[in-house]
Design a protein around this motif. Structure first.
Motif, PDB file in Angstrom:
ATOM      1  N   VAL A 131       0.868  -1.167   0.000  1.00 18.83           N
ATOM      2  CA  VAL A 131       0.000   0.000   0.000  1.00 18.83           C
ATOM      3  C   VAL A 131       0.910   1.223   0.000  1.00 18.83           C
ATOM      4  N   ARG A 132       0.561   2.200  -0.826  1.00 18.82           N
ATOM      5  CA  ARG A 132       1.318   3.456  -0.920  1.00 18.82           C
ATOM      6  C   ARG A 132       0.478   4.562  -0.286  1.00 18.82           C
ATOM      7  N   LEU A 133       1.070   5.279   0.669  1.00 19.85           N
ATOM      8  CA  LEU A 133       0.402   6.396   1.326  1.00 19.85           C
ATOM      9  C   LEU A 133       1.017   7.707   0.871  1.00 19.85           C
ATOM     10  N   ALA A 187      -5.005  -7.709   1.439  1.00 16.17           N
ATOM     11  CA  ALA A 187      -5.481  -6.332   1.217  1.00 16.17           C
ATOM     12  C   ALA A 187      -6.076  -5.756   2.494  1.00 16.17           C
ATOM     13  N   ARG A 188      -6.852  -6.543   3.206  1.00 14.99           N
ATOM     14  CA  ARG A 188      -7.460  -6.067   4.455  1.00 14.99           C
ATOM     15  C   ARG A 188      -6.368  -5.728   5.484  1.00 14.99           C
ATOM     16  N   SER A 189      -5.357  -6.573   5.589  1.00 15.01           N
ATOM     17  CA  SER A 189      -4.252  -6.303   6.515  1.00 15.01           C
ATOM     18  C   SER A 189      -3.505  -5.033   6.132  1.00 15.01           C
ATOM     19  N   LEU A 190      -3.278  -4.846   4.828  1.00 12.39           N
ATOM     20  CA  LEU A 190      -2.604  -3.629   4.371  1.00 12.39           C
ATOM     21  C   LEU A 190      -3.450  -2.392   4.656  1.00 12.39           C
ATOM     22  N   LEU A 191      -4.754  -2.478   4.428  1.00  9.24           N
ATOM     23  CA  LEU A 191      -5.646  -1.342   4.710  1.00  9.24           C
ATOM     24  C   LEU A 191      -5.607  -0.982   6.193  1.00  9.24           C
ATOM     25  N   ARG A 192      -5.700  -1.978   7.042  1.00 13.13           N
ATOM     26  CA  ARG A 192      -5.682  -1.721   8.486  1.00 13.13           C
ATOM     27  C   ARG A 192      -4.345  -1.131   8.920  1.00 13.13           C
ATOM     28  N   ALA A 193      -3.269  -1.611   8.338  1.00 13.24           N
ATOM     29  CA  ALA A 193      -1.953  -1.054   8.650  1.00 13.24           C
ATOM     30  C   ALA A 193      -1.851   0.388   8.157  1.00 13.24           C
ATOM     31  N   ALA A 194      -2.453   0.686   7.005  1.00 15.41           N
ATOM     32  CA  ALA A 194      -2.447   2.057   6.480  1.00 15.41           C
ATOM     33  C   ALA A 194      -3.216   2.995   7.398  1.00 15.41           C
ATOM     34  N   VAL A 195      -4.324   2.520   7.955  1.00 16.08           N
ATOM     35  CA  VAL A 195      -5.088   3.321   8.915  1.00 16.08           C
ATOM     36  C   VAL A 195      -4.225   3.620  10.136  1.00 16.08           C
ATOM     37  N   GLU A 196      -3.591   2.590  10.674  1.00 20.07           N
ATOM     38  CA  GLU A 196      -2.756   2.784  11.867  1.00 20.07           C
ATOM     39  C   GLU A 196      -1.558   3.689  11.579  1.00 20.07           C
ATOM     40  N   GLU A 197      -0.910   3.490  10.442  1.00 18.40           N
ATOM     41  CA  GLU A 197       0.241   4.333  10.099  1.00 18.40           C
ATOM     42  C   GLU A 197      -0.184   5.789   9.896  1.00 18.40           C
ATOM     43  N   SER A 198      -1.334   5.994   9.280  1.00 22.18           N
ATOM     44  CA  SER A 198      -1.835   7.356   9.078  1.00 22.18           C
ATOM     45  C   SER A 198      -2.121   8.024  10.419  1.00 22.18           C
ATOM     46  N   LYS A 217     -15.850  -3.405  -8.179  1.00 29.45           N
ATOM     47  CA  LYS A 217     -16.765  -3.749  -7.092  1.00 29.45           C
ATOM     48  C   LYS A 217     -16.092  -4.493  -5.933  1.00 29.45           C
ATOM     49  N   PRO A 218     -15.163  -5.429  -6.175  1.00 30.66           N
ATOM     50  CA  PRO A 218     -14.521  -6.090  -5.029  1.00 30.66           C
ATOM     51  C   PRO A 218     -13.748  -5.107  -4.137  1.00 30.66           C
ATOM     52  N   ALA A 219     -13.020  -4.176  -4.739  1.00 30.76           N
ATOM     53  CA  ALA A 219     -12.267  -3.201  -3.945  1.00 30.76           C
ATOM     54  C   ALA A 219     -13.217  -2.281  -3.188  1.00 30.76           C
ATOM     55  N   ARG A 220     -14.264  -1.832  -3.843  1.00 33.87           N
ATOM     56  CA  ARG A 220     -15.220  -0.940  -3.178  1.00 33.87           C
ATOM     57  C   ARG A 220     -15.860  -1.632  -1.981  1.00 33.87           C
ATOM     58  N   ALA A 221     -16.202  -2.906  -2.129  1.00 32.30           N
ATOM     59  CA  ALA A 221     -16.810  -3.659  -1.020  1.00 32.30           C
ATOM     60  C   ALA A 221     -15.820  -3.795   0.136  1.00 32.30           C
ATOM     61  N   LEU A 222     -14.565  -4.072  -0.175  1.00 35.27           N
ATOM     62  CA  LEU A 222     -13.547  -4.174   0.869  1.00 35.27           C
ATOM     63  C   LEU A 222     -13.408  -2.847   1.605  1.00 35.27           C
ATOM     64  N   TYR A 223     -13.295  -1.753   0.858  1.00 35.73           N
ATOM     65  CA  TYR A 223     -13.126  -0.436   1.492  1.00 35.73           C
ATOM     66  C   TYR A 223     -14.325  -0.116   2.386  1.00 35.73           C
ATOM     67  N   GLU A 224     -15.535  -0.381   1.902  1.00 32.16           N
ATOM     68  CA  GLU A 224     -16.729  -0.116   2.707  1.00 32.16           C
ATOM     69  C   GLU A 224     -16.706  -0.953   3.985  1.00 32.16           C
ATOM     70  N   SER A 225     -16.275  -2.216   3.890  1.00 34.23           N
ATOM     71  CA  SER A 225     -16.242  -3.080   5.072  1.00 34.23           C
ATOM     72  C   SER A 225     -15.207  -2.611   6.092  1.00 34.23           C
ATOM     73  N   GLU A 226     -14.259  -1.773   5.663  1.00 30.54           N
ATOM     74  CA  GLU A 226     -13.234  -1.231   6.550  1.00 30.54           C
ATOM     75  C   GLU A 226     -13.516   0.217   6.952  1.00 30.54           C
ATOM     76  N   GLY A 227     -14.770   0.657   6.769  1.00 26.22           N
ATOM     77  CA  GLY A 227     -15.180   1.964   7.278  1.00 26.22           C
ATOM     78  C   GLY A 227     -15.094   3.118   6.311  1.00 26.22           C
ATOM     79  N   PHE A 228     -14.727   2.868   5.058  1.00 30.61           N
ATOM     80  CA  PHE A 228     -14.688   3.940   4.064  1.00 30.61           C
ATOM     81  C   PHE A 228     -16.091   4.141   3.492  1.00 30.61           C
TER      82      PHE A 228
END
Length: 165
Positions: A68-70, A100-111, A128-139
């Protein structure tokens, strides 16, 4: 419980550049890319504005399988409290294993660690798969630019999503 080990997430290192570039080229698709497929000679994976310190990588079984790139949405000081996911990729063979879920959660914590109050990203409307993942992680969808890109013979929306930290 999954039979598969969870990915380990760590900051990227300069020595990851070749593996990251290879991964990025292997997963290229109009499902998530707005630029044409990369062709040799390949550009550096770490552009001037996004060095190793701006990336987190995922490893499974000792192999680099995702990143993941921030970055910042703008260079304005008034916008410095917002971080943006500017790239996310997972190797085909590692999909479905929580990378992907682990990377997203790590990006949240790093941010959060870097003092951000919000995290945003852009995703193509047809992904659609990415959008569903992002929504499930609070986006949540915060804006849509209709038909912003013409990709592979079709017009595609650019969807802005974000979440508070």
């Amino acid at each position: 419980m999954s039979d598969h080990p969870q990915p380990s997430i760590r900051p990227a290192r300069a020595t990851d550049e070749e593996d990251l570039g290879r991964l990025d080229r292997a997963v290229w698709s109009y499902l998530h890319a707005v630029a044409p497929a990369p062709e040799p000679p390949y550009e550096s994976f770490f552009p001037v504005h996004a060095g190793p310190e701006d990336h987190l990588v995922a490893e499974l079984d000792g192999r680099l399988v995702g990143y993941v790139r921030l970055g910042f949405p703008t260079s304005l000081a008034s916008n410095a409290h917002v971080r943006q996911i500017r790239g996310l990729a997972v190797a085909e063979e590692a999909r479905g294993r929580g990378v992907a879920r682990s990377l997203l959660r790590a990006a949240v914590e790093e941010s959060r660690r870097r003092g951000a109050r919000r995290l945003t990203l852009h995703v193509l409307g047809h992904n659609k798969p990415a959008r569903a993942l992002y929504e499930s992680e609070g986006f949540a969808v915060e804006g849509v630019l209709p038909e912003e890109f013409f990709l592979d013979g079709a017009y595609v929306d650019d969807v802005l999503m974000g979440r508070p930290l």
